[in-house]
Each structure stands twice: as C-alpha cells, then as structure tokens.
Design an enzyme around this catalytic site. Structure first.
Site: not given
Ligand code: GLU
Length: 480
Positions: A249-250
């Site tokens: 994920s970011k």
C-alpha cells in the site's frame, strides 16, 4: 539495432521498459536496478524503452518523472530512450511479415461474433478461448473490404516452456494459449507484438521484469518462434509486498522514487535496500554499489515476494548518511529543501552563512539522522531568527534562576579569546564547578537559550558553529 548472433552473446543487452502512466514506482525502480546491475556486472548494455503506446494513459510528465527517478537513482542507461509508439510502423511491418510467412492470419471475426463465442463458453462453463474459423480458411474465402485483425497462428499442440532464471521452468500447454491478435483492425499493433519486435531490434538478450509478465513471456515466445528469432533469456522477478504480506500500500511504501527522495533517502541507500529486496549475498546487509556489481546474478534472485520494511530502509539510510561526506550531504539536502516537510525556521534555500553553518555542524548532525529531512530539521536552530521562539520545554527550563545563572556565565564567554568547542567546554566546566552545579545544570539552559529547544547536537559544538557573535547575541536575548 541489430541483434548479435547467439555465438556473439557474450555481453548481455538488457532493458528497462516502463509504461509511463505514473511515476517510477518502487517496484519499477528495483526492476531497473536489477537490469542495470546485470549489465554492469558483465560489461553489457542497459537500454531504456518507454512503452508509450497507450496514448490515453501516457503523459510527457510521467516520462520525465521516470527519467528523473532513474537519474536520481544513478542508473544510467545507454543511448536515447526508445519510444515504443514511434516504432508502430516497424511493428506493422513484422505483423505483415508473419502473415506472409504463414505464422499469422487475417481474422474477420466481428465484436458480435466474439461476444457470442464468449457467451457460449460461459453457458457451458468452460474457459473462453478464441477459436477463429479464419485460421484455416483459404485466402479465397476472405471477404473483400471488410476490416480484419491479424492473429498469430499459435501452435495448438505441444507446450511452450519458459526457462526462467528466477521462476525455474514454467510450462504452458499450447492448448491454453489462444491465437493472439498482433495487429488490430485499426492497424495498431498490440502490446506483445510491440515488446517482441522492440526487444529483438534492440538486441535484448535478457528480459528481466516483474512476474506479472510471465504469461506474456509464453505468448512472446510463440511470436519469437514464428518469426524464427532467438528467444531471450527470462528472469521474472517476484513482486514487492507490504509488511503484512499483502499488496504493497501507499502507506507501506508503494510510492514513486521522487517521494523517497523527498523523504530524505540517499540514492545509494535506496539502491542497497532495493537490491536486498529479493536478492541476497549471504547475510550481507550493507552492500556497496561496487560489491553489488561484482556479486549480482539473476540466479540469486529469490522466488518468493519480498516484504517492504521502512525501518530497515531507514537504518540503512542512517548508515549511508554517516559514511557520506559533509559537503555532499549538504548539497543533497539543499536539492530537496523546497519539496520536503520543513520544520519551523528552515528556509527553502540556503544563503552562504546558512550553508557554512550547516557544513560546520554536519559531523554532529549526521551521527544521529536517519534521513536528510531529520538531519536538516534537527539543525533548525541554525536558521532561527533572534530573538528565538522558545519551545515549551525550553521556556520552562529558562526560569528566573537559570536566566540569572546564564547572566553570570555570559561575561566569561565575552572575555574568551578562543571560540572552539574545547575552549567553550573548559570555560563551562570551570564555571559549573565554581557554582557548585553539575555540568548538565548549566549545559541544558545554555542549550535552551541558544537553540530554543532541549534537544540539539552537543551544546559546545552548537556554540562553535553559530560563531561568537550570534551565540553571544542569543544568550543576551535570554538574560536581559
Ligand atoms: N511496460 C511493462 C511494465 O511497465 C514492462 C514490460 C516488459 O518489461 O516487458 O510493466
């Protein structure tokens, strides 16, 4: 762009082939690094191809960001980047050559017919595969003036095996691979055709890329074989996962390389971190670029997905910060100043005085900092304007008594002839003995008055770096 013969395959030719739909993300950066290392390690060539055929999703800004990201990571490629889109004519030429040679055929299936075939497959609960009736029809049956796509006449019998340096032998039954469109009815080449033609023309000997392209490798192998071209060697690298083993994920690192730059990572540290994500050399954690180049091999890339770990990256970055020379650290910090999260008082650019003070304080700063952002922010006192805006803890420390104590210390500093950290320390030690105070009881208020904070590099270094005039002025501001 000619390909060396198999016998001439001594030095490898590799390429990085990003699609410019966004920034150079961390997975792409690692793929680029592996390719670059492989070329460097064997005196080969590292080429760059921009896969910009998807005109709707492709932008010049994204291309620039990819080139900037590679440059920042110091992964230099040879020659000009090749634009895949600009080679469409050559891709069409090869599609027609395949047609002429009987390795492909004109397919007149309409969208409606294809939809119907799909619906039938669904109703019969079998996987959908295009079985075009045009594959075996004689040319004389072909309709006039009707649009057609060119499809590959893929073998229906036997198997296609990818002998992959990372994944091992991966075998597809040819029955599973249907006839791929290589040229659409509007004349545009499809992705797999473009990749094969470009790799062939660029003389690519080793394709190193994400494992998400493994099935494409089977399709691409069929195209190579039908063209009678040498199939490159393959290395399909596992993806990078998040710390929990799920999709990255970011928050856990799925960012563009420029974000790592703005977080204050050094390119050498990021290279070291990335190479260890999926490749190892014994238990070595710290691997210089020269060592990577001499040790790297495709067969050493692991098969299971690596997990991204910010803490490890930070620790490595701290190591690289400590071993980088002061002037370079200052230059790199200055380069990112406008884009980082700056603490109070930190300017977007340094003047000569600020730069000189930052260089002078580097030995103390770099011992502690894990990123350049931390490093500059811990030096904010250097840039603070008088009278300093005291942080709450510093304010508390500077009560009436301690200010009076600093008032007694001030004239002794004013009388000093030297202003080296050692001179200042001797003076403060003598003073605290005479006042019957522990050193810290003097040094802490001194720090608060000089930096506005209760944490800073060693206070005598701080005074030396600020210089006599500025340090005395800051002290006077607090005792007056
Ligand atoms: N353009 C593809 C990507 O960005 C890479 C294709 C290849 O390396 O063959 O995922």
């Amino acid at each position: 762009m000619t390909k060396p013969s198999k016998a001439g395959r001594t030095a490898p030719v590799v390429r990085f082939a990003p699609s410019p739909t966004g920034f150079l993300h961390i997975g792409g950066a690692r793929t680029a690094l592996f390719n670059w290392l492989y070329a460097k390690a064997r005196g080969g060539r590292f080429l760059l191809r921009i896969e910009d055929t998807d005109r709707a999703r492709n932008s010049p800004e994204a291309v620039a960001a990819i080139l900037d990201g590679l440059k920042w990571l110091e992964l230099d490629w040879e020659g000009d980047p090749v634009s895949q889109y600009s080679r469409a004519e050559r891709h069409r030429e090869v599609a027609h050559a395949l047609l002429e040679a009987g390795g492909a055929y004109r397919c007149y299936l309409t969208q409606d017919e294809l939809a119907q075939m799909r619906a039938e497959a669904e109703a019969e609960k079998r996987p959908f595969q295009v079985r075009s009736p045009w594959r075996d029809k004689p040319a004389s049956d072909a309709p006039q003036d009707k649009p057609f796509a060119i499809r590959l006449k893929a073998p229906r019998e036997g198997e296609t095996t990818i002998a992959d340096h990372v994944q091992g032998d991966v075998t597809y039954s040819n029955k599973e691979l249907d006839d791929l469109i290589i040229l659409r009815s509007d004349g545009s080449p499809t992705y797999n055709l473009a990749v094969v033609v470009d790799d062939h023309d660029m003389g690519v000997t080793h394709v190193v890329r994400g494992v998400d392209h493994l099935t494409n490798a089977a399709r691409q192998t069929q195209i190579y074989q039908l063209m009678g071209w040498d199939v490159p060697e393959w290395a399909h690298v596992p993806l990078i996962h998040g710390p929990d083993g799920g999709k990255l994920s970011k928050r856990h690192g799925a960012l563009g390389v420029e974000a790592y730059r703005a977080m204050g990572y050094l390119p050498a540290a990021l290279r070291n971190y990335l190479v260890r994500l999926g490749w190892s050399h014994g238990d070595d954690e710290i691997i210089s670029t020269d060592q990577m180049i001499s040790w790297f091999d495709l067969d050493g890339i692991g098969k299971s997905p690596a997990r991204f770990d910010f803490a490890k990256l930070e620790a490595l970055n701290g190591h690289y910060i400590r071993s980088t020379d002061d002037a370079e650290l200052v230059a790199r910090t200055e380069a990112i100043l406008p884009e980082i999260e700056r603490g109070r008082d930190i300017p977007t650019s340094l003047d000569d005085l600020g730069r000189a003070r930052l260089i002078a304080s580097m030995p103390g700063l770099k011992e502690r900092a894990k990123t350049l952002v931390e490093l500059i922010n811990s030096a904010s006192y250097l840039f603070a304007q008088r009278p300093l805006n005291l942080q709450e803890k510093a304010e508390k420390l500077l009560d009436t008594d301690t200010r009076a104590m600093l008032g007694r210390l001030l004239p002794r500093f004013e009388a000093l002839s030297g202003w080296e950290a050692a001179d200042l320390e001797t003076e403060v030690r003598t003073f605290s003995e005479q006042e019957n105070l522990k050193l810290g009881k003097v040094a802490q208020p001194l720090r608060a008055a000089l930096t506005g904070s209760t944490v800073s590099p060693p206070v005598f270094d701080v005074m030396a770096v600020l210089g006599r005039e500025e340090a005395l002025a800051r002290l006077r501001d607090q005792v007056a």
